[in-house]
Design an enzyme around this catalytic site. Structure first.
Site, PDB file in Angstrom:
ATOM      1  N   SER A   1     -13.531   5.917  -3.727  1.00 38.33           N
ATOM      2  CA  SER A   1     -13.925   6.045  -2.322  1.00 38.33           C
ATOM      3  C   SER A   1     -15.272   6.741  -2.281  1.00 38.33           C
ATOM      4  O   SER A   1     -15.358   7.958  -2.336  1.00 38.33           O
ATOM      5  CB  SER A   1     -12.871   6.858  -1.565  1.00 38.33           C
ATOM      6  N   LEU A   2     -16.314   5.943  -2.225  1.00 33.71           N
ATOM      7  CA  LEU A   2     -17.674   6.468  -2.352  1.00 33.71           C
ATOM      8  C   LEU A   2     -18.211   6.892  -0.977  1.00 33.71           C
ATOM      9  O   LEU A   2     -18.525   8.042  -0.756  1.00 33.71           O
ATOM     10  CB  LEU A   2     -18.552   5.371  -2.973  1.00 33.71           C
ATOM     11  N   HIS A   3     -18.343   5.941  -0.095  1.00 33.80           N
ATOM     12  CA  HIS A   3     -18.681   6.135   1.329  1.00 33.80           C
ATOM     13  C   HIS A   3     -20.076   6.657   1.611  1.00 33.80           C
ATOM     14  O   HIS A   3     -20.530   6.612   2.754  1.00 33.80           O
ATOM     15  CB  HIS A   3     -17.661   7.043   2.030  1.00 33.80           C
TER      16      HIS A   3
ATOM     17  N   CYS B   1     -10.482  11.097   7.847  1.00 36.18           N
ATOM     18  CA  CYS B   1      -9.185  10.513   7.485  1.00 36.18           C
ATOM     19  C   CYS B   1      -8.025  11.210   8.198  1.00 36.18           C
ATOM     20  O   CYS B   1      -7.930  12.442   8.182  1.00 36.18           O
ATOM     21  CB  CYS B   1      -9.017  10.622   5.970  1.00 36.18           C
TER      22      CYS B   1
ATOM     23  N   CYS C   1       0.871  -1.177   0.000  1.00 36.69           N
ATOM     24  CA  CYS C   1       0.000   0.000   0.000  1.00 36.69           C
ATOM     25  C   CYS C   1       0.908   1.228   0.000  1.00 36.69           C
ATOM     26  O   CYS C   1       1.608   1.483   0.980  1.00 36.69           O
ATOM     27  CB  CYS C   1      -0.875  -0.057   1.246  1.00 36.69           C
TER      28      CYS C   1
ATOM     29  N   GLU D   1      -3.804  11.801  -2.494  1.00 38.37           N
ATOM     30  CA  GLU D   1      -4.808  11.596  -3.540  1.00 38.37           C
ATOM     31  C   GLU D   1      -4.052  11.455  -4.867  1.00 38.37           C
ATOM     32  O   GLU D   1      -3.559  12.456  -5.421  1.00 38.37           O
ATOM     33  CB  GLU D   1      -5.771  12.799  -3.550  1.00 38.37           C
TER      34      GLU D   1
ATOM     35  N   CYS E   1     -10.850  14.827   3.665  1.00 37.74           N
ATOM     36  CA  CYS E   1     -12.050  14.079   4.050  1.00 37.74           C
ATOM     37  C   CYS E   1     -12.118  14.095   5.581  1.00 37.74           C
ATOM     38  O   CYS E   1     -11.084  13.934   6.248  1.00 37.74           O
ATOM     39  CB  CYS E   1     -11.982  12.642   3.545  1.00 37.74           C
TER      40      CYS E   1
ATOM     41  N   CYS F   1      -6.316   1.593   6.723  1.00 36.35           N
ATOM     42  CA  CYS F   1      -6.770   2.629   5.805  1.00 36.35           C
ATOM     43  C   CYS F   1      -7.185   3.867   6.580  1.00 36.35           C
ATOM     44  O   CYS F   1      -7.947   3.792   7.536  1.00 36.35           O
ATOM     45  CB  CYS F   1      -7.993   2.134   5.041  1.00 36.35           C
TER      46      CYS F   1
ATOM     47  N   CYS G   1      -2.255  15.187   2.403  1.00 34.14           N
ATOM     48  CA  CYS G   1      -3.303  15.219   1.372  1.00 34.14           C
ATOM     49  C   CYS G   1      -4.132  16.481   1.558  1.00 34.14           C
ATOM     50  O   CYS G   1      -4.460  16.855   2.680  1.00 34.14           O
ATOM     51  CB  CYS G   1      -4.198  13.986   1.490  1.00 34.14           C
TER      52      CYS G   1
HETATM   53  N1  SAH Z   1      -6.899   9.468  -1.472  1.00 36.73           N
HETATM   54  C1  SAH Z   1      -7.307   8.218  -1.993  1.00 36.73           C
HETATM   55  C2  SAH Z   1      -6.394   7.076  -1.600  1.00 36.73           C
HETATM   56  C3  SAH Z   1      -5.855   7.103  -0.200  1.00 36.73           C
HETATM   57  S1  SAH Z   1      -7.054   6.866   1.080  1.00 36.73           S
HETATM   58  C4  SAH Z   1      -8.739   7.926  -1.628  1.00 36.73           C
HETATM   59  O1  SAH Z   1      -9.303   8.650  -0.815  1.00 36.73           O
HETATM   60  O2  SAH Z   1      -9.294   7.000  -2.194  1.00 36.73           O
HETATM   61  C5  SAH Z   1      -7.335   5.106   0.981  1.00 36.73           C
HETATM   62  C6  SAH Z   1      -8.678   4.650   1.496  1.00 36.73           C
HETATM   63  O3  SAH Z   1      -8.766   4.797   2.917  1.00 36.73           O
HETATM   64  C7  SAH Z   1      -9.844   5.430   0.928  1.00 36.73           C
HETATM   65  O4  SAH Z   1     -10.861   4.560   0.500  1.00 36.73           O
HETATM   66  C8  SAH Z   1     -10.275   6.235   2.123  1.00 36.73           C
HETATM   67  O5  SAH Z   1     -11.578   6.701   2.024  1.00 36.73           O
HETATM   68  C9  SAH Z   1     -10.059   5.252   3.230  1.00 36.73           C
HETATM   69  N2  SAH Z   1     -10.088   5.818   4.575  1.00 36.73           N
HETATM   70  C10 SAH Z   1      -9.718   7.053   4.955  1.00 36.73           C
HETATM   71  N3  SAH Z   1      -9.883   7.209   6.289  1.00 36.73           N
HETATM   72  C11 SAH Z   1     -10.373   6.042   6.757  1.00 36.73           C
HETATM   73  C12 SAH Z   1     -10.737   5.573   8.050  1.00 36.73           C
HETATM   74  N4  SAH Z   1     -10.578   6.331   9.120  1.00 36.73           N
HETATM   75  N5  SAH Z   1     -11.202   4.310   8.166  1.00 36.73           N
HETATM   76  C13 SAH Z   1     -11.325   3.508   7.078  1.00 36.73           C
HETATM   77  N6  SAH Z   1     -10.973   3.887   5.836  1.00 36.73           N
HETATM   78  C14 SAH Z   1     -10.501   5.145   5.668  1.00 36.73           C
HETATM   79 FE1  SF4 Z   2      -6.973  12.377   1.101  1.00 40.30          FE
HETATM   80 FE2  SF4 Z   2      -7.939   9.909   0.563  1.00 40.30          FE
HETATM   81 FE3  SF4 Z   2      -7.634  10.778   3.111  1.00 40.30          FE
HETATM   82 FE4  SF4 Z   2      -9.553  11.831   1.605  1.00 40.30          FE
HETATM   83  S1  SF4 Z   2      -9.382   9.689   2.266  1.00 40.30           S
HETATM   84  S2  SF4 Z   2      -8.128  12.969   2.919  1.00 40.30           S
HETATM   85  S3  SF4 Z   2      -8.542  11.854  -0.386  1.00 40.30           S
HETATM   86  S4  SF4 Z   2      -6.009  10.425   1.628  1.00 40.30           S
END
Ligand code: SAH
Ligand code: SF4
Length: 369
Positions: free
Chosen positions: A233-235, A137, A123, A179, A134, A352, A130
């Site tokens: 990353s839909l969520h 995160c 990974c 990202e 979000c 993640c 970033c």
């Molecule tokens: N920026 C990109 C890739 C890095 S984040 C993106 O957002 O897709 C990788 C994954 O981790 C994404 O699916 C993101 O939404 C998820 N993620 C972020 N914070 C998280 C958390 N606290 N718990 C579970 N997944 C999380």
């Molecule tokens: Fe950046 Fe991905 Fe984290 Fe969103 S989830 S803040 S895009 S690393």
């Protein structure tokens, strides 16, 4: 003057550089192979190049690998590396063993759990920090420190292969820090080096690019025809809900985003993965199952339901295991390919969304390395 680091230069860039030095272009190809395929970093030992050329290369260039500053191992075998870049910015790389493997913590001798059948996932990070922010995160809380160069992106994989050998990983996910689509050029360059058969020789189908949904860049990615898998990353399955947790959703609206995702699925001829973090009391109801299944109808896709990994200081809750299983089952009745993902490496903040190197730094003193 510091010498140019060759790691991260593409095949054509190396050919052009050698041509500019008055050499034949095909020496660039040879050099490319030494660098990425053989991983021979001593010019003197590049035996199919003349002594004169080797000296010239050593005068002008260097080959500098990433150096880990720290390394943590989870009870489940997940490993996390902290790299300090040349300008001191931190990034993290995680190796996740396949769940069937019985991995034991590695020792410092390089005898790694990764020397198993090689079904590990690397990974990797695409940016330090970033900018997308979000709300759930940890990386998002750091803000953007800077884009990684192509060399720093592939360098993470080269480090793993140098440390653990060819079975260090079999899959690559760009789900570390950053990202990827907001560092577009360097990410594309890195992917081309990864997938080149005399580069890292990784099948594009074994590479997943995960994005928070930068619509125009998804279209551009389709045009690049790199053939990697796309994860979105839909969520949340509605515009209204999504923009509550992901500010970027206000800029890139869900209907257009889904059009771009469909276009990518069609042009790559690969199913798209939707990442769906379950947050207790926010997106875990029957209505959410309905909305989600409607959104992806007719699309060849896979949905990964992920339990929220708690980040200290952030105001989200992880649902109970029963709730997570219920959601996965309900969704599975409507959408065929649903997986519910267990968290890996949570005890070392390698799961993640938990990558935030500043926290890593704070923890270092007490960490068991
Ligand atoms: N920026 C990109 C890739 C890095 S984040 C993106 O957002 O897709 C990788 C994954 O981790 C994404 O699916 C993101 O939404 C998820 N993620 C972020 N914070 C998280 C958390 N606290 N718990 C579970 N997944 C999380
Ligand atoms: Fe950046 Fe991905 Fe984290 Fe969103 S989830 S803040 S895009 S690393």
């Amino acid at each position: 003057m510091s010498k140019l680091n060759l790691i991260g230069l593409s095949r054509s860039e190396l050919e052009t550089r050698l041509q500019k030095m008055g050499e034949k272009r095909f020496h660039g190809r040879q050099l490319f192979k030494w660098l990425y395929s053989v991983r021979q970093y001593d010019f003197e030992l590049m035996t199919d190049l003349s002594k004169e050329l080797r000296d010239k290369l050593a005068e002008n260039f260097e080959i500098k690998e990433l150096n880990p500053e720290d390394h943590k191992i989870s009870v489940d075998g997940t490993e996390k590396f902290l790299f300090r870049l040349d300008d001191n910015k931190p990034i993290e790389t995680v190796v996740i063993p396949s769940e069937e493997e019985d991995r034991r913590p590695s020792t410092s001798s390089g005898q790694s759990p990764s020397t198993n059948s090689g079904r590990n996932t690397a990974c990797i990070s695409s940016q330090a920090g970033c900018a997308v922010g979000c709300f759930f995160c940890a990386t998002g809380t750091m803000g953007l420190l800077r884009d990684l160069t192509a060399g720093e992106i592939v360098g993470q994989l080269m480090f793993l292969r140098d440390k653990y050998g060819p079975t260090a990983f079999s899959n690559v996910v760009m789900m570390g820090m950053g990202e990827p689509l907001l560092n577009f050029k360097n990410v594309i360059d890195a992917i081309r080096i990864m997938t080149d058969e005399i580069g890292l020789n990784i099948s594009p189908k074994k590479i997943v690019l995960s994005t928070s949904g930068i619509t125009p860049k998804i279209i551009k990615l389709a045009e690049e025809k790199v053939g990697v898998r796309l994860a979105l990353s839909l969520h949340a399955a509605t515009q209204q809900k999504r923009q509550v947790i992901m500010p970027i959703a206000k800029t890139f609206k869900l209907d257009n985003l889904m059009k771009a995702v469909r276009l990518y699925a069609d042009s790559s001829n690969l199913p798209v993965t939707f990442e769906y973090i379950l947050f207790a009391g926010f997106n875990d109801t029957r209505q959410d199952v309905e909305d989600l299944s409607r959104l992806v109808r007719g699309l060849r896709c896979k949905i990964n339901v992920i339990a929220y990994n708690p980040v200290p200081g952030l105001d989200f809750k992880r649902p109970s295991d029963d709730k997570i299983n219920w959601f996965g089952k309900e969704l599975n009745q409507k959408v065929r390919a649903v997986t519910v993902r267990k968290s890996r490496g949570m005890d070392i903040d390698a799961a993640c969304g938990q990558l935030a190197a500043r926290k890593f730094e704070k923890d270092r003193v007490s960490a068991q390395i």
